[in-house]
Design a protein around this motif. Structure first.
Motif, short mmCIF file in Angstrom:
data_model
loop_
_atom_site.label_atom_id
_atom_site.label_comp_id
_atom_site.label_asym_id
_atom_site.label_seq_id
_atom_site.Cartn_x
_atom_site.Cartn_y
_atom_site.Cartn_z
N LEU A 1 -56.68 -3.99 -33.06
CA LEU A 1 -56.51 -2.95 -32.05
C LEU A 1 -55.25 -3.21 -31.22
O LEU A 1 -54.44 -2.31 -31.00
CB LEU A 1 -57.73 -2.90 -31.13
N GLN A 2 -55.07 -4.44 -30.77
CA GLN A 2 -53.91 -4.78 -29.94
C GLN A 2 -52.61 -4.56 -30.70
O GLN A 2 -51.62 -4.05 -30.14
CB GLN A 2 -54.03 -6.22 -29.44
N LEU A 3 -52.59 -4.88 -31.99
CA LEU A 3 -51.39 -4.64 -32.80
C LEU A 3 -51.11 -3.15 -32.95
O LEU A 3 -49.95 -2.72 -32.86
CB LEU A 3 -51.54 -5.29 -34.18
N LEU A 4 -52.16 -2.38 -33.18
CA LEU A 4 -51.98 -0.93 -33.28
C LEU A 4 -51.45 -0.35 -31.98
O LEU A 4 -50.51 0.45 -31.97
CB LEU A 4 -53.29 -0.26 -33.67
N LEU A 5 -52.04 -0.76 -30.87
CA LEU A 5 -51.58 -0.26 -29.56
C LEU A 5 -50.14 -0.66 -29.30
O LEU A 5 -49.35 0.13 -28.77
CB LEU A 5 -52.49 -0.79 -28.44
N ARG A 6 -49.77 -1.88 -29.66
CA ARG A 6 -48.39 -2.34 -29.49
C ARG A 6 -47.45 -1.48 -30.33
O ARG A 6 -46.36 -1.11 -29.89
CB ARG A 6 -48.26 -3.81 -29.86
N ASN A 7 -47.86 -1.14 -31.53
CA ASN A 7 -47.06 -0.32 -32.43
C ASN A 7 -46.72 1.03 -31.79
O ASN A 7 -45.66 1.60 -32.05
CB ASN A 7 -47.81 -0.11 -33.75
N TYR A 8 -47.62 1.54 -30.95
CA TYR A 8 -47.41 2.83 -30.29
C TYR A 8 -46.94 2.69 -28.85
O TYR A 8 -47.02 3.64 -28.07
CB TYR A 8 -48.69 3.67 -30.36
N TYR A 9 -46.45 1.50 -28.51
CA TYR A 9 -45.89 1.22 -27.17
C TYR A 9 -46.91 1.48 -26.05
O TYR A 9 -46.54 1.91 -24.96
CB TYR A 9 -44.61 2.03 -26.93
N CYS A 10 -48.16 1.20 -26.34
CA CYS A 10 -49.22 1.38 -25.34
C CYS A 10 -49.76 0.05 -24.84
O CYS A 10 -50.64 0.03 -23.97
CB CYS A 10 -50.36 2.21 -25.93
#
Length: 160
Positions: A31-40
Motif C-alpha cells: 500500500l505504501q509503495l502504491l501511495l508513493r507511486n501516486y505522490y500521496c
C-alpha cells in the motif's frame, strides 16, 4: 517503483484485505509503495499503517472521488491498481448531489469551472466538462463517464 495498471493488477486488487490504521505487514508495505507511486505518501516503507499512511490514503481517495475515510477497502485497492477513478456513476446535465459537487470542485481547482459549487450539474458545469474533455482529447459530450472520471482523477489540483 512504477506499478503499471493491467488486468493482472486489477484481479490482484480483489484479493487484498481491508486495511485500517494500526494494521501492519507486507500488504501495508505494498500500500505504501502504491501511495508513493501516486505522490500521496512520502514516509517510510515500513509496513505500519500509521497516521501518516492514513493521510496518504485519504489524499488518494480524494483524488479518485472515493469517500475519504482512510480505510483501504476493495474500491480503494481497485483505484490504486488502476491509477485513477473506477466504477463511478455517469453524471450529466440535471444530475445533482455530492459527486457533482466534488466534480465542480475538481473542475474549479484545475481551472475549468468558475460557477457555483452547488452540486447541480447545469449549463456552466456542462461547459466546464466539455472544455476539460476537449483539452484532454476525450469525447466532447459534456457527460462524465469512465474516461472523463479517470482523466479528472489524474489532473493536477491547484487548491491555492
Amino acid at each position: 517503483m512504477t506499478i503499471m495498471a493491467d488486468s493482472t493488477n486489477n484481479q490482484a486488487s480483489g484479493n487484498k484485505p481491508t486495511l485500517k490504521q494500526g494494521d501492519t505487514g507486507e500488504v501495508v508495505k505494498e500500500l505504501q509503495l502504491l501511495l508513493r507511486n501516486y505522490y500521496c505518501y512520502s514516509g517510510p516503507i515500513d509496513g505500519v499503517l500509521n497516521s501518516e499512511t492514513v493521510g496518504g490514503v485519504i489524499l488518494f481517495q480524494h483524488r479518485v472521488f472515493l469517500p475519504e475515510d482512510g480505510l483501504v477497502e476493495y474500491k480503494t485497492w481497485q483505484a490504486l491498481y488502476r491509477g485513477g477513478a473506477v466504477n463511478l456513476p455517469i453524471v450529466e446535465r440535471s444530475s445533482e448531489g455530492k459527486l457533482v459537487k466534488a466534480l465542480q470542485q475538481r473542475l474549479h481547482n484545475s481551472g475549468y469551472y468558475t460557477g457555483l459549487q452547488d452540486g447541480y450539474f447545469g449549463l456552466v458545469t456542462e461547459a466546464a466538462v466539455k472544455s476539460f474533455q476537449l483539452r484532454n482529447k476525450l469525447k466532447v459530450d459534456g457527460i462524465v463517464g469512465d474516461h472523463t472520471w479517470f482523466a479528472l482523477s489524474n489532473t493536477p489540483i491547484f487548491d491555492g
